[in-house]
Write a protein that holds these residues in place. Structure first.
Motif, mmCIF file in Angstrom:
data_model
loop_
_atom_site.group_PDB
_atom_site.id
_atom_site.type_symbol
_atom_site.label_atom_id
_atom_site.label_comp_id
_atom_site.label_asym_id
_atom_site.label_seq_id
_atom_site.Cartn_x
_atom_site.Cartn_y
_atom_site.Cartn_z
ATOM 1 N N ASP A 116 0.737 -1.273 -0.138
ATOM 2 C CA ASP A 116 0.073 -0.042 0.114
ATOM 3 C C ASP A 116 0.829 1.211 0.025
ATOM 4 O O ASP A 116 0.596 2.368 -0.700
ATOM 5 C CB ASP A 116 -1.016 0.018 1.302
ATOM 6 C CG ASP A 116 -2.136 1.004 1.038
ATOM 7 O OD1 ASP A 116 -2.440 1.452 0.352
ATOM 8 O OD2 ASP A 116 -2.419 1.467 2.257
ATOM 9 N N HIS A 168 1.192 4.282 -2.688
ATOM 10 C CA HIS A 168 1.003 5.488 -2.633
ATOM 11 C C HIS A 168 2.194 6.489 -2.906
ATOM 12 O O HIS A 168 1.714 7.605 -3.753
ATOM 13 C CB HIS A 168 1.154 5.952 -0.932
ATOM 14 C CG HIS A 168 -0.488 5.421 -0.215
ATOM 15 N ND1 HIS A 168 -0.374 4.809 1.058
ATOM 16 C CD2 HIS A 168 -1.356 4.980 -0.655
ATOM 17 C CE1 HIS A 168 -1.319 4.586 1.398
ATOM 18 N NE2 HIS A 168 -2.141 4.414 0.218
ATOM 19 N N HIS A 204 -6.101 2.857 -6.684
ATOM 20 C CA HIS A 204 -6.884 3.117 -5.328
ATOM 21 C C HIS A 204 -8.451 3.496 -5.314
ATOM 22 O O HIS A 204 -9.268 2.835 -4.750
ATOM 23 C CB HIS A 204 -6.477 4.384 -4.547
ATOM 24 C CG HIS A 204 -5.371 4.074 -3.466
ATOM 25 N ND1 HIS A 204 -3.988 3.780 -4.072
ATOM 26 C CD2 HIS A 204 -5.422 3.826 -2.303
ATOM 27 C CE1 HIS A 204 -3.415 3.465 -2.785
ATOM 28 N NE2 HIS A 204 -4.269 3.544 -1.934
ATOM 29 N N HIS A 234 -7.165 -3.791 1.774
ATOM 30 C CA HIS A 234 -6.775 -2.716 1.161
ATOM 31 C C HIS A 234 -5.461 -2.892 0.387
ATOM 32 O O HIS A 234 -5.547 -2.790 -0.895
ATOM 33 C CB HIS A 234 -6.782 -1.550 1.987
ATOM 34 C CG HIS A 234 -6.281 -0.382 1.218
ATOM 35 N ND1 HIS A 234 -7.077 0.380 0.172
ATOM 36 C CD2 HIS A 234 -5.415 0.386 1.184
ATOM 37 C CE1 HIS A 234 -6.781 1.546 -0.272
ATOM 38 N NE2 HIS A 234 -5.291 1.609 0.456
ATOM 39 N N ASN A 275 -4.986 -3.646 -3.731
ATOM 40 C CA ASN A 275 -4.011 -2.585 -4.602
ATOM 41 C C ASN A 275 -3.087 -3.225 -5.175
ATOM 42 O O ASN A 275 -2.799 -2.953 -6.447
ATOM 43 C CB ASN A 275 -3.521 -1.660 -3.637
ATOM 44 C CG ASN A 275 -4.277 -0.214 -2.984
ATOM 45 O OD1 ASN A 275 -5.406 -0.186 -3.795
ATOM 46 N ND2 ASN A 275 -3.828 0.281 -2.067
#
Ligand SMILES: [Fe+2]
Length: 380
Positions: free
Chosen positions: A201, A205, A269, A283, A287
């Motif tokens: 994650d 990002h 996302h 999550h 991703n």
């Protein structure tokens, strides 16, 4: 302002105090002295029962600060949990929130801060007609126990609305925690599967921020350093739990959070939230599974930025970034274990494309594109 424009304006909000390094959670008591008299510590059941957050509580006691503890935050926290935190805060006449945990804990505490300050229902603060969030009267401190979400530095709180089967995002610069403690000791017992998902994650990002249409020299600076740190430490951290790698992951995750607070995210996302809401895929895992197909889709719009990102991540020359990510997922044990049903695709596509992150993605995705990306998760 997009990359295409000449004039760029940034709003710049960051935590005021960051304490980092092994053992830094023992500084909590000293940090909140004179700021909070009776904080509510928000955490999760495992962190509490296993005594992982004990150094934080002991440090508060040593500083003579009384506290209450809410330790029932589940992963993907619900609106009900946020309301329970508000009730406990008010019942105990607390005056500050200390979130010790992963993204779920930090997001639940941030969302509760909205209800404590402004009242009403959480749903009132979502979407185009959202109620305005006022400056917080309390101090918010975040002590991340996973390296991934970057919630300790972002204005966002993602909460599950179980009734509507959606993930709702509440956002305000006032939700950026004023104080952050980055202590690798808190990460020492993180299971490899969780470390892998949250670490991916963080990587995503940084990568989505780096190629974002809303990116800038400022977000690129944060994202580039995050890619370097995460590329250097992720596999070692997941495999060995090494303390230095944990520290590097915490710092990389923090920097990635700074980056995407400025630039937003992208198609990974946007499309991953419906997978979590409909199938319960975590999550980070959702991703990671979507990323290779999204890189391939974006290639024609962001090829040069991906080449730079690959370099920062430490990918060998001539190696395709999407292939490298597939191999990284395998190395980290991230694999597709869920059956995505063909008949669910229209709902997934609809929900995914509603996300504001679609606009930040370097290539605009239409319904067919989103469907094709989801289809890569269905075995032929
Ligand atoms: Fe994320």
């Amino acid at each position: 302002m997009s990359r295409d424009g000449d004039i760029k304006t940034f709003s710049w909000h960051v935590p005021e105090t960051v304490v980092t390094g092994p053992g830094s959670m023992k500084e909590t008591g000293g940090l909140v002295q004179g700021v909070m008299k009776h904080p509510l510590v928000v955490t999760g059941p495992h962190l509490f029962r296993a005594g992982i957050i004990a150094p934080v509580l002991e440090s508060l006691e040593e500083a003579g600060i009384g506290y209450a503890v809410f330790h029932e935050t589940e992963s993907d926290p619900s609106i009900e949990t946020v309301e329970k935190i508000r009730t406990m805060y008010e019942k105990n006449a607390c005056d500050g929130l200390i979130a010790v945990g992963g993204g779920s804990v930090m997001d639940a505490a941030k969302a509760a801060a909205v209800l404590i300050g402004d009242g009403g229902r959480l749903q009132d603060y979502e979407g185009a007609e959202a109620r305005k969030i006022s400056p917080l009267e309390m101090t918010l401190m975040a002590v991340p126990a996973t390296a991934g979400t970057g919630s300790e530095v972002t204005p966002f709180a993602v909460i599950s609305d179980d009734q509507r089967q959606v993930k709702m995002t509440v956002s305000s610069p006032f939700l950026i925690p004023e104080m952050v403690v980055l202590d690798p000791d808190l990460l020492s017992g993180v299971p490899a599967g969780l470390a892998a998902a949250t670490g991916m994650d963080a990587l995503i990002h940084a990568l989505e921020a780096y190629v974002s249409r809303y990116g800038s020299f400022l977000s690129d600076g944060f994202a580039a350093q995050a890619l370097e740190k995460i590329g250097h430490s992720l596999v070692k951290f997941v495999r060995t739990g090494d303390a230095e790698a944990a520290q590097e992951m915490l710092e990389g995750s923090f920097l990635a959070g700074c980056a995407f607070s400025l630039s937003r995210l992208g198609l990974v996302h946007a499309l991953s939230h419906p997978l979590s809401a409909h199938y319960g895929i975590s999550h980070g895992t959702a991703n990671a599974l979507l990323l290779p197909a999204v890189i391939r889709f974006n290639q024609e719009a962001a090829g040069e930025k991906y080449r730079q990102a690959a370099d920062l991540l430490g990918v060998k020359e001539q190696t395709d970034l999407a292939d490298w990510i597939e191999e990284l997922n395998r190395l980290l044990g991230i694999e597709m274990k869920w059956e995505i049903r063909e008949e669910d695709l229209p709902v997934l596509v609809r929900d995914g494309l509603m996300s504001g992150n679609v606009q930040a993605n370097p290539r605009l995705a239409e319904e067919k594109d989103a469907e094709d990306i989801y289809k890569t998760l269905i075995p032929a």
